[in-house]
Write a protein that holds these residues in place. Structure first.
Motif: not given
Length: 507
Positions: A189-190, A182-185, A207-209, A194-195
């Motif tokens: 946050r955004e 249901r969620r990710c990092l 966040l990872r590149p 979103f990328t």
């Protein structure tokens, strides 16, 4: 930084009373060198640990502190280091599981042998970083349970964990039998979609590149797949189908896996990515048909990878050696060659093949000596560091090949003091040889004095115990701080001078 004090702090010959004197007034840099000493008393170790928690962590990991020396509330990082070493009491784990610092709980989650109730507390931690760290190291039953965690980052960590049950890893790959994340990092946050820009300049962004989320947590899901494909506990049948996946990254990681069906390896052998084919070429699971096909690959990286395959036939390796720069390491197939194969390789008409054999350090004396007498300089250079070579044969090698072999001869553990002196006087000089001489235990004062004339060898030579005391004393005032520090750390530094230095530098 006081380089002389740092050198003294690391000097193994520094008397205990002078160690005490340094401890009493040392700054952070000197403290770090003192904490690395092998001869610290318990009182000295506890004093250093009490002054700086970083020192305490180092001392805990090197076994210089016990649980009796540490207050977990005052020094939680030191307590965590002892828990990580398996020597902290369970009550510390219970205490630190409620620590308000996320970093402390995250470190605790990686510690082995945690009490079951602590594991449960960490698995329910409100910060996903703690739960993900637990998932990386958890036992199989806990990892299986965390595979259903609603956060994709935790599932990614489960996919990395080699203790995760194979059927759970297969489910992470297929997605079958697991509720969707249901969620990710990213969406924490955004707002999706979103990328994350690879060039993000926000100082608070972790966040990872390239991380992205359009509602499906796609970048984290991709990372989870990559981890599961790399995990050796994931069943081969669950990952074989990724051999022609659109993602180059997934195909690439698959190329190094053992146990795949031959058709999967065959598809990877024609992969458009040279790096994937190179990893496949190094994979000992591929058969002789693929090995011989990859030996003709247009990419030198693929051929180089094949040369490092422990199962490559010697005839194929001989062909590869003629067309590919393999590097200076001993190849696995050469290292495992039988006595008969060693003799065959030693008789090879190709100098590059004899050079590859000469990198072994366990050759029979007759073959070793024959390679040392080889007329080709690259063969002689490879055999020069081989133990057991006589001084006469080494000198003859130098007479034939000059500077091309001198560094190798200097690196030979059996090089005699006389030979090292001879090498140090060679004209033209071999600069790399000076560094080998400077670290050689058989080096004499005359050889080391010659090394001091070389900028890169000088800091190494300054710490050699065979250097005359008066020379070491002069080097204490060298303009290069590395040289001065090495001289101060030299165990042949006179004890009276150590005494005067500590008094003068600390006054």
């Amino acid at each position: 930084m006081n380089h002389l004090l740092c050198g003294l702090a690391a000097n193994p010959a520094l008397p205990s009373e002078l160690v005490d004197r340094l401890i009493a007034v040392a700054d952070a840099d000197v403290d770090h060198d003192l904490a690395g000493r092998a001869d610290l008393s318990r009182v000295q170790a506890v004093t250093l640990a009490s002054r700086d928690e970083g020192n305490g962590v180092l001392l805990a990991y090197t076994g210089r502190l016990t649980a009796a020396d540490v207050d977990p509330t005052a020094q939680p990082r030191v307590a965590l280091a002892l828990l990580d070493e398996g020597v902290g009491p369970p009550e510390w784990a219970r205490l630190l599981a409620a620590d308000p610092e996320v970093e402390h709980r995250e470190k605790l989650a990686s510690c082995p042998g945690l009490p079951p109730e602590v594991v449960e507390t960490l698995a329910a931690d409100p910060d996903v970083r703690v739960v993900a760290e637990l998932a990386l190291w958890a036992a199989s039953d806990v990892a299986a349970r965390l595979a259903e965690h609603p956060h994709a980052e935790v599932r990614r960590a489960v996919a990395v964990n080699e203790a995760t049950p194979p059927d759970v890893l297969a489910a992470l790959v297929s997605g079958e039998g697991l509720p969707p994340a249901r969620r990710c990092l990213v969406c924490d946050r955004e707002e999706p979609p979103f990328t994350h820009s690879p060039d993000c300049v926000r100082p608070d962004c972790d966040l990872r590149p390239g991380a992205s989320c359009d509602g499906s947590h796609e970048s984290t899901a991709h990372d989870m797949l990559w981890a599961a494909l790399e995990n050796p506990a994931t069943p081969a049948q669950a990952v074989a189908g990724f051999a022609d996946h659109p993602s180059m990254r997934l195909r690439w990681v698959l190329a190094a896996r053992p146990g795949l069906p031959p058709e999967a390896y065959a598809r990877l052998a024609v992969d458009p990515t040279p790096g994937a084919r190179a990893d496949l070429a190094e994979n000992p699971a591929i058969d002789d048909t693929l090995i011989r096909a990859l030996a003709d690959d247009a990419s030198p990286d693929v051929r180089r990878g094949l040369a490092h395959n422990p199962r490559v036939p010697l005839d194929a390796l001989t062909r590869l050696a003629a067309t590919t720069r393999i590097g200076g390491t001993l190849l696995p197939r050469i290292a495992s060659a039988t006595a008969a194969e060693v003799e065959e390789l030693a008789r090879s008409p190709h100098a590059v093949v004899r050079m590859l054999l000469a990198r072994r350090r366990d050759l029979p004396a007759a073959i070793r000596d024959a390679l040392a007498d080889d007329p080709d300089a690259k063969v002689a250079k490879s055999i020069a560091p081989h133990p057991g070579l006589s001084e006469a044969r080494s000198r003859a090698m130098i007479d034939r090949h000059g500077v091309q072999v001198i560094a190798g001869v200097a690196a030979n553990p059996d090089a005699t003091p006389a030979l090292l002196e001879h090498l140090s006087r060679h004209r033209p000089p071999a600069r790399r040889a000076f560094r080998e001489i400077a670290r050689h235990p058989h080096a004499t004062a005359p050889a080391l004095l010659a090394c001091l004339a070389d900028e890169r060898a000088k800091p190494i030579a300054a710490g050699h115990p065979a250097l005359p005391p008066e020379v070491i004393t002069d080097l204490l005032t060298d303009t290069d701080p590395q040289v001065a520090e090495a001289a101060a750390a030299n165990p042949s530094l006179p004890s009276a001078l150590m005494e005067r230095l500590t008094r003068g530098l600390l006054s």
